[in-house]
Design an enzyme around this catalytic site. Structure first.
Site, PDB file in Angstrom:
ATOM      1  N   ARG A  92      -1.173 -68.159 -58.157  1.00 45.07           N
ATOM      2  CA  ARG A  92      -2.412 -68.572 -58.756  1.00 45.07           C
ATOM      3  C   ARG A  92      -2.607 -70.075 -58.698  1.00 45.07           C
ATOM      4  NH1 ARG A  92      -2.453 -64.561 -64.507  1.00 45.07           N
ATOM      5  NH2 ARG A  92      -2.910 -62.739 -63.263  1.00 45.07           N
ATOM      6  N   GLU A 116       0.487 -57.363 -57.987  1.00 39.59           N
ATOM      7  CA  GLU A 116      -0.271 -58.403 -58.024  1.00 39.59           C
ATOM      8  C   GLU A 116       0.305 -59.639 -57.591  1.00 39.59           C
ATOM      9  OE1 GLU A 116      -0.638 -59.015 -62.414  1.00 39.59           O
ATOM     10  OE2 GLU A 116      -2.139 -57.399 -62.675  1.00 39.59           O
ATOM     11  N   HIS A 131      -6.737 -69.330 -63.889  1.00 37.95           N
ATOM     12  CA  HIS A 131      -6.891 -68.070 -63.131  1.00 37.95           C
ATOM     13  C   HIS A 131      -7.981 -68.240 -62.083  1.00 37.95           C
ATOM     14  CE1 HIS A 131      -7.193 -64.029 -62.056  1.00 37.95           C
ATOM     15  NE2 HIS A 131      -6.263 -63.562 -62.884  1.00 37.95           N
ATOM     16  N   ARG A 137       3.296 -69.180 -64.438  1.00 32.65           N
ATOM     17  CA  ARG A 137       3.648 -67.763 -64.828  1.00 32.65           C
ATOM     18  C   ARG A 137       3.113 -66.796 -63.723  1.00 32.65           C
ATOM     19  NH1 ARG A 137       0.178 -63.379 -67.180  1.00 32.65           N
ATOM     20  NH2 ARG A 137      -1.588 -64.651 -66.527  1.00 32.65           N
TER      21      ARG A 137
END
Length: 511
Positions: A273, A117, A232, A367
Site C-alpha cells: 500500500r 490482496e 490506503h 500493515r
C-alpha cells in the site's frame, strides 16, 4: 455534577469493536464492563472493514508463508516471534469466529472462498458478505456479547482518564449521559481503534481520533512507532467525508490504477500500500487525476463481488462497469500504538491494549492487508486469557462487588454525539485535521513537521491535538524513509529501530 464511583469485580474494556468484544466474549464466565463511546455497533472501524481476515487455510498455503509476506510488508520493524505466533493462530481464529456465528463466503463444495490482496503471495483472505466482512464480524461479536450474562455493556460512555495510583491502574473515569463516573477496577483494556479521523482524507469514522493513545500516554504508558500511518491508496474521491473505501480485493480481482490519460500509475497494482500511495501522490502532485479501472476486470462481476462498493459508486453517479472510479490515498490504518507484550500488557501494570490501538509487533512499518481483523481477534482473546488466568487476584486490594447496570437516560446517539462534538470541538477537530495532513501526510519533511508541531502546541490539553502532536513528533525523530513513513529529506533507509515516546519525552503534556 457529582461524580459517582462504582467498584467492579472484573476488567473494564474501553471500546466495543472487534477487539474489545472478542476480549469480553473470551473472558466469560469472568465478568467485565464494556464501554462504548456511542451506541453499540456504531463509530467503530470494524464495521467498515471491506477486506477480510488473512489466514493460511488454503491447501497451497501455510502460516510460514503468511508470516513471510507479513515480514516483507513490515519493512524491518516487525517482531518475528509475534508475527509467527499470530499467523500460526489465524486458522483457529477463523474456527472460533465460525463457532460464534460468522457466516463466511463459501464455495459450492462448502470450503471457504479465498480472496487475494496486495503483497499476499497466496489467496488467503477469508470474506463474509463479499466486501461486508467487517459488518458481519461486528454483528457476530455484538450478538455473542449480548447473549452473555457476564458482559455488561455501557453505551454513550466515553472514557476520559485512566486512574493510576501507586504505579498501577485502579480505575477509569468515564462520562455517561447521567454524569461522570469512576469505575474502580484493577484492569483496563484499551480497544479504541485508530487515528484516521486526525487526517483530512480518511476511510475511518471521524470519531477515530486516537482517544486510546491519549488515555494511555497520559497514564504514563510507552507508545511505539506512532509515526507509522498507512494510507490506503484506493479511497473513492467523491466529496464524501469520511471517504468510502474501495477494497484492496478489487485490485486482487484484476482492476488497475491509471491516470486521466489511461496511463498505468505503476506496473504492479498489487504492490504494497505504501508503494501504491506514493505513486498516486506523485501523480496528484503533478496535476494528474488518479482512477481505478475495473471496467474489464472484474467488470460485469463487480456488483456480485463487491455489493457495498458498487452501491456507493452508484449513489455517487458512477457505474464501475462503465466509469473510471476516482481515487486518492487516505489515512486508513495506524501501525503504531500502545507498546504491549505478547499478552497485551502495556508498560503500566493493569493497563492492556488490543486491536489497532496496540503496537504488538505484527505490522511493523506497513500493515499487510487483512492482518488487522486477524490481530483484533487473536490478541483480544489473548488479553482475555491473561486476565482470566489472573482472576481471583486483586492486585489493588479492591473489594469485589456486583456489577451495576448503567442508568443511562433516554437519549439518541445523534443527541449524545452533538453533546460531545459541540461547534467549538468540531472547529478544533477540523483545524487539527488540516495541520496533521499538511505536515504528516503521505510525504513528510522537517520543515512541514516542525510547522505542525508549532501549530499543534496550543492544543496539547485536547486529546485530538495531543495525538496529532505525538504523530508529528515521532515522524520528526525518524530520519529515514521506511514502510508507510516517507521523508523526502531523508529518502534512504537507516538501521531498523523503533520510535518510543513517553511523558518524559514531550514537555507541556498534562497527565
Amino acid at each position: 455534577m457529582s461524580r459517582r464511583e462504582v467498584v467492579v469485580d472484573g476488567p473494564v474494556i474501553v471500546g466495543a469493536g472487534l477487539a474489545g468484544l472478542t476480549c469480553a466474549i473470551e473472558l466469560a464466565p469472568a465478568r467485565c464492563v464494556v464501554l462504548s463511546a456511542g451506541a453499540l455497533s456504531t463509530g467503530t472501524s470494524t464495521g467498515w472493514a471491506q477486506g477480510g481476515v488473512a489466514a493460511a487455510v488454503g491447501p497451497d498455503d501455510s502460516p510460514a508463508d503468511h508470516a513471510a509476506d507479513t515480514l516483507a510488508a513490515g519493512a524491518g520493524l516487525c517482531d518475528e516471534a509475534v508475527v509467527a505466533s499470530i499467523t500460526a493462530a489465524a486458522p483457529e481464529a477463523i474456527e472460533w469466529l465460525t463457532s460464534q456465528g460468522t457466516r463466511w463466503d463459501r464455495n459450492p463444495d462448502g470450503t471457504l472462498r479465498l480472496g487475494l490482496e496486495g503483497a499476499h503471495g497466496r489467496r488467503r483472505i477469508v470474506h463474509a458478505g463479499g466486501d461486508g466482512t467487517g459488518a458481519e464480524l461486528l454483528r457476530t461479536v455484538v450478538d455473542a456479547a449480548l447473549r452473555l450474562d457476564s458482559v455488561t455493556l455501557w453505551e454513550h460512555t466515553p472514557a476520559r482518564r485512566i486512574v493510576v495510583e501507586g504505579g498501577r491502574v485502579t480505575g477509569v473515569e468515564a462520562d455517561t449521559p447521567d454524569g461522570p463516573v469512576v469505575l474502580r477496577t484493577p484492569a483496563v483494556v484499551l480497544a479504541t481503534g485508530g487515528i484516521g479521523g486526525l487526517f483530512s482524507h480518511t476511510t475511518n469514522p471521524l470519531s477515530s481520533r486516537g482517544q486510546g493513545l491519549a488515555l494511555a500516554f497520559r497514564a504514563g504508558a510507552a507508545l511505539r512507532d506512532v509515526e507509522m500511518v498507512q494510507f490506503h491508496p484506493t479511497a473513492l474521491d467523491v466529496a464524501i467525508d469520511p471517504m468510502p473505501l474501495v477494497s484492496e480485493a478489487v485490485r486482487g480481482e484484476g482492476a488497475i490504477i491509471v491516470n486521466e490519460r489511461g496511463e498505468w500509475v505503476l506496473a504492479d497494482p498489487l504492490s504494497a500500500r505504501d508503494v501504491v500511495s506514493r505513486a498516486e501522490w506523485a501523480q496528484l502532485q503533478a496535476g494528474h487525476r488518479v482512477f481505478l479501472d475495473a471496467r474489464t476486470t472484474p467488470g460485469p462481476r463487480f456488483a456480485e463481488l463487491f455489493p457495498s462498493i458498487h452501491a456507493t459508486a452508484v449513489t455517487a453517479g458512477l457505474d464501475p462497469t462503465r466509469d473510471l472510479l476516482p481515487i486518492r490515498p487516505a489515512a486508513h490504518y495506524h501501525m503504531g500504538g500502545v507498546l504491549v507484550d505478547a499478552d497485551g500488557q502495556s508498560t503500566v501494570p493493569g493497563l492492556f491494549a488490543a486491536g489497532e490501538v496496540a503496537s504488538t509487533g505484527l505490522h511493523g512499518a506497513n500493515r499487510l492487508a487483512s492482518n488487522s481483523l486477524l490481530e483484533a481477534v487473536v490478541c483480544g482473546r489473548r488479553v482475555a486469557r491473561r486476565l482470566r488466568d489472573a482472576s481471583g487476584q486483586s492486585p489493588t486490594g479492591l473489594p469485589p462487588a456486583e456489577l451495576v447496570e448503567n442508568p443511562v437516560a433516554a437519549i439518541t446517539n445523534a443527541e449524545y454525539g452533538a453533546r460531545l462534538d459541540a461547534p467549538d470541538r468540531r472547529q478544533l477537530h477540523q483545524q487539527v485535521r488540516r495541520i496533521v495532513t499538511a505536515g504528516a501526510g503521505v510525504l513528510r519533511d522537517e520543515a512541514g513537521l516542525r510547522r505542525a508541531l508549532r501549530d499543534l502546541q496550543p492544543h496539547l490539553d485536547d486529546d485530538t491535538g495531543l495525538v496529532g502532536y505525538l504523530v508529528a513528533h515521532a515522524a520528526l525523530r525518524r530520519t529515514e524513509s521506511r514502510g508507510a513513513h516517507t521523508r523526502t529529506d531523508f529518502p534512504q533507509v537507516a538501521e531498523p529501530r523503533h520510535t518510543l515516546i513517553t511523558l518524559d519525552d514531550v514537555e507541556g503534556i498534562a497527565a
